[in-house]
Design a protein around this motif. Structure first.
Motif, PDB file in Angstrom:
ATOM      1  N   ILE A  74      -3.057   3.400  -1.832  1.00 23.46           N
ATOM      2  CA  ILE A  74      -3.405   2.579  -2.988  1.00 23.46           C
ATOM      3  C   ILE A  74      -2.658   1.257  -2.872  1.00 23.46           C
ATOM      4  O   ILE A  74      -1.433   1.241  -2.725  1.00 23.46           O
ATOM      5  CB  ILE A  74      -2.959   3.293  -4.290  1.00 23.46           C
ATOM      6  CG1 ILE A  74      -3.590   4.693  -4.372  1.00 23.46           C
ATOM      7  CG2 ILE A  74      -3.287   2.456  -5.515  1.00 23.46           C
ATOM      8  CD1 ILE A  74      -2.913   5.611  -5.383  1.00 23.46           C
ATOM      9  N   VAL A 133       0.845  -1.197   0.000  1.00 20.16           N
ATOM     10  CA  VAL A 133       0.000   0.000   0.000  1.00 20.16           C
ATOM     11  C   VAL A 133       0.882   1.249   0.000  1.00 20.16           C
ATOM     12  O   VAL A 133       1.720   1.421   0.893  1.00 20.16           O
ATOM     13  CB  VAL A 133      -0.943   0.022   1.227  1.00 20.16           C
ATOM     14  CG1 VAL A 133      -1.806   1.284   1.209  1.00 20.16           C
ATOM     15  CG2 VAL A 133      -1.824  -1.222   1.220  1.00 20.16           C
ATOM     16  N   GLU A 171     -11.471   7.338  -0.875  1.00 19.85           N
ATOM     17  CA  GLU A 171     -10.984   6.381   0.124  1.00 19.85           C
ATOM     18  C   GLU A 171      -9.474   6.166  -0.046  1.00 19.85           C
ATOM     19  O   GLU A 171      -8.720   6.172   0.928  1.00 19.85           O
ATOM     20  CB  GLU A 171     -11.777   5.072  -0.033  1.00 19.85           C
ATOM     21  CG  GLU A 171     -11.641   4.094   1.118  1.00 19.85           C
ATOM     22  CD  GLU A 171     -10.442   3.178   0.947  1.00 19.85           C
ATOM     23  OE1 GLU A 171      -9.782   2.880   1.963  1.00 19.85           O
ATOM     24  OE2 GLU A 171     -10.145   2.763  -0.200  1.00 19.85           O
ATOM     25  N   ARG A 172      -9.021   5.989  -1.305  1.00 17.79           N
ATOM     26  CA  ARG A 172      -7.596   5.708  -1.536  1.00 17.79           C
ATOM     27  C   ARG A 172      -6.726   6.946  -1.327  1.00 17.79           C
ATOM     28  O   ARG A 172      -5.561   6.825  -0.989  1.00 17.79           O
ATOM     29  CB  ARG A 172      -7.397   5.124  -2.940  1.00 17.79           C
ATOM     30  CG  ARG A 172      -7.986   3.726  -3.086  1.00 17.79           C
ATOM     31  CD  ARG A 172      -7.709   3.077  -4.432  1.00 17.79           C
ATOM     32  NE  ARG A 172      -8.490   1.847  -4.546  1.00 17.79           N
ATOM     33  CZ  ARG A 172      -9.700   1.762  -5.097  1.00 17.79           C
ATOM     34  NH1 ARG A 172     -10.266   2.831  -5.633  1.00 17.79           N
ATOM     35  NH2 ARG A 172     -10.336   0.605  -5.127  1.00 17.79           N
ATOM     36  N   GLU A 232      -0.751   8.195  -2.477  1.00 14.42           N
ATOM     37  CA  GLU A 232      -0.854   8.699  -3.851  1.00 14.42           C
ATOM     38  C   GLU A 232       0.479   9.316  -4.295  1.00 14.42           C
ATOM     39  O   GLU A 232       0.972   9.026  -5.391  1.00 14.42           O
ATOM     40  CB  GLU A 232      -1.976   9.744  -3.931  1.00 14.42           C
ATOM     41  CG  GLU A 232      -2.143  10.340  -5.316  1.00 14.42           C
ATOM     42  CD  GLU A 232      -3.186  11.457  -5.358  1.00 14.42           C
ATOM     43  OE1 GLU A 232      -3.729  11.820  -4.295  1.00 14.42           O
ATOM     44  OE2 GLU A 232      -3.444  11.968  -6.467  1.00 14.42           O
ATOM     45  N   GLY A 268      -9.610   2.653  -8.900  1.00 11.67           N
ATOM     46  CA  GLY A 268      -9.787   1.206  -8.805  1.00 11.67           C
ATOM     47  C   GLY A 268      -9.761   0.508 -10.154  1.00 11.67           C
ATOM     48  O   GLY A 268     -10.062  -0.683 -10.247  1.00 11.67           O
ATOM     49  N   LEU A 309      -6.326   5.111  -8.455  1.00 10.18           N
ATOM     50  CA  LEU A 309      -7.178   5.727  -7.426  1.00 10.18           C
ATOM     51  C   LEU A 309      -8.640   5.356  -7.658  1.00 10.18           C
ATOM     52  O   LEU A 309      -9.402   5.132  -6.723  1.00 10.18           O
ATOM     53  CB  LEU A 309      -7.018   7.254  -7.437  1.00 10.18           C
ATOM     54  CG  LEU A 309      -5.751   7.805  -6.769  1.00 10.18           C
ATOM     55  CD1 LEU A 309      -5.536   9.271  -7.152  1.00 10.18           C
ATOM     56  CD2 LEU A 309      -5.823   7.671  -5.241  1.00 10.18           C
TER      57      LEU A 309
END
Lengths: 351, 351
Positions: free
Chosen positions: A333, A12, A327-328, A15, A50, A48
């Motif tokens: 991410i 993870v 959310e991200r 950004e 998805g 971002l």
């Protein structure tokens, strides 16, 4: 935040960290820093949202094509404003997202003066998903219609040979102070991956998904895999895919239909893909207050429709992706550990 | 040519005679001559293309709405060029084809200067099919994207209440010296009439055509008739119908979604439909020779695809309609005897 968190086989990243990693990895094959930043911006936006199949996951393939000369790392992108609201761009076979972002910016600059502008692009390559471009346009108050042609995977209605691409078409309308509504769709009923999955599981597929190699509807996923993806609505989806190619490919003086070479079969050859970017300055149509109120009302009318399944409320296009983006941006991410290792390796190789 | 030829229950008129009859019939309810000529032009083009459900067949319903005040016979159409390539039009509840043709002309005039222009229209009504507008644009060398919103007939994906229209979207690209390619499609898999026909015959329908009133796919045409038309590709067609309404309805400041009133249920109420007309001057993109060669090549690649059924060669959108137009311009247009009588009656009533 600088130390990537690690869950099982997922890494993870924030950004910013993923933007820097993507930028560095793209520079390994000689992409100038400013261009690498542009491409990273589009690909990380995909992650971002998805849409991970069209995000930084593509960098290894982009790098391979840069390495073997299929993509030009240092293109001279030619931007001609042939009339006040019409721009023609030759991407000189550069990276698709670099050319795409230049085209979007040129269209928005022109539309700031004229209200509406359109950029036609030739000499390009795979430019990522459309949602990031439409999102960036919405952020600046522009509604947009954006499309690209692609390698052939669809047979014309009534035909039994692949002659047109699953050409993606996207549209976005901003909602000042709220989430925009953005549609980003390809023309097939389902992606090929869904048919591959059914074949692996030994399951039949709906007859609407694909045809066999003779162009006949089939429920056998293996017959479908040696056949063609079916466009949505039969001849309607065929017509839409074709019109996208006329506007994005033919009118841009790019390759079209079978003239588009395949990334997979000939990665060393320029594809000469075509795109178009139409943008509309919504500030010329009304105040941001008006637009926000109308967009909120529009969305409410749809999402408040009584649902067939009460656990599955009605949504609007882009809603899931916008929630994912919020959310991200907060929580980071996740990307597969193997992909992360490949990107770090590429980044380390930059000169 | 002045004496209509009569075959059984069909009356055959020349294009000019039908234009004059349609013009005269529209004047019966007070439409000024110039406007009646515009509307007749669009409706007779529909009949030339063989789209008879959207041709002069609509005049009796238009006349009824004019008579009861649902449509304004003498509108003050307001055309504002708010920036060089952006036009806003308020149709003042006039006849849709009159407003539509004004909007197309305004967009083409602006695009002659700026290369690309777009007209957003509010305060309009049913404007006929899109193919005539796209054809007229092609005749003058303009590629176009044209759309309208409509009365609600489609439920959002996952919903069980009709909240958006079967919003038509059309696109055309000219072929100088040859036939243009024009797509004109609505967003449902099939028209309601096809389901009605299956119900009359007592036949099952494919599960992809419609849902019952709970939003569940059905093969029972009667359940479908009390349910909703299914959009092409499920959520993709829902997304397209919705985006058309955002651009044609919301951005035009017209009614949208459930705010659009129904022609059938409330013929006396203004609908405030919205449309948009995007036009691109192809002469700014290249010579007519270049465009003709590219369009011919594009068409050849598609129509020469090996056919699944050798008796059904692959076609391109608008091909059947363009063949029909050439044939009917030579041999005349057949309309039902009853309709002819109604139109003659109306024409006789004009003051």
């Amino acid at each position: 935040v600088n130390q990537p968190r690690e869950h099982s086989s997922i890494v993870v990243l924030s950004e910013d960290d993923l933007l820097h990693l993507a930028r560095d990895a793209l520079q390994a094959e000689g992409v100038p820093e400013a261009d690498a930043i542009s491409a990273a911006r589009i690909l990380v936006l995909a992650d971002l949202f998805g849409v991970s199949t069209h995000g930084v996951d593509r960098i290894p393939a982009y790098s391979n094509r840069l390495r073997i000369g299929g993509i030009n790392a240092t293109p001279s992108i030619d931007i001609k404003r042939v009339s006040p609201s019409l721009i023609r761009i030759d991407g000189d076979n550069g990276l698709g997202p670099v050319i795409g972002l230049e085209a979007l910016r040129a269209a928005m600059d022109a539309a700031t003066e004229t209200g509406v502008a359109m950029a036609f692009v030739r000499g390009s390559n795979h430019f990522g998903p459309i949602m990031p471009y439409a999102y960036l346009a919405c952020e600046r108050g522009f509604a947009s219609v954006i499309a690209s042609n692609a390698t052939t995977t669809i047979a014309p209605s009534g035909g039994r040979e692949s002659r047109l691409g699953n050409n993606p078409l996207g549209m976005g309308v901003p909602n000042p102070g709220g989430d925009p509504i953005i549609l980003d769709m390809a023309m097939s009923v389902v992606a090929r991956a869904k048919i591959r999955l059914a074949a692996q599981k030994g399951e039949a597929i709906p007859a609407t998904w694909a045809t066999d190699r003779d162009g006949r509807a089939t429920t056998d996923p293996n017959a479908a895999l040696s056949g063609f993806l079916s466009p949505i609505g039969g001849y309607k989806g065929y017509g839409l895919a074709l019109m996208v190619d006329l506007f994005a490919g033919l009118l841009s003086d790019a390759a079209y239909l079978t003239h588009v070479s395949s990334w997979a079969d000939a990665p060393e050859a320029p594809q000469n893909l075509g795109h178009f970017f139409l943008v509309i300055d919504t500030k010329r149509l009304g105040s941001t207050e008006w637009l926000h109120a109308a967009m909120s009302d529009f969305r409410s009318i749809l999402v408040e429709t009584p649902a067939t399944d009460p656990d599955q409320p009605v949504r609007v296009p882009g809603e899931t992706e916008m929630k994912g983006l919020h959310e991200r941006k907060r929580n980071g991410i996740g990307i597969p550990r193997e992909l992360h290792a490949v990107l770090v390796d590429l980044a380390d190789r930059r000169s």
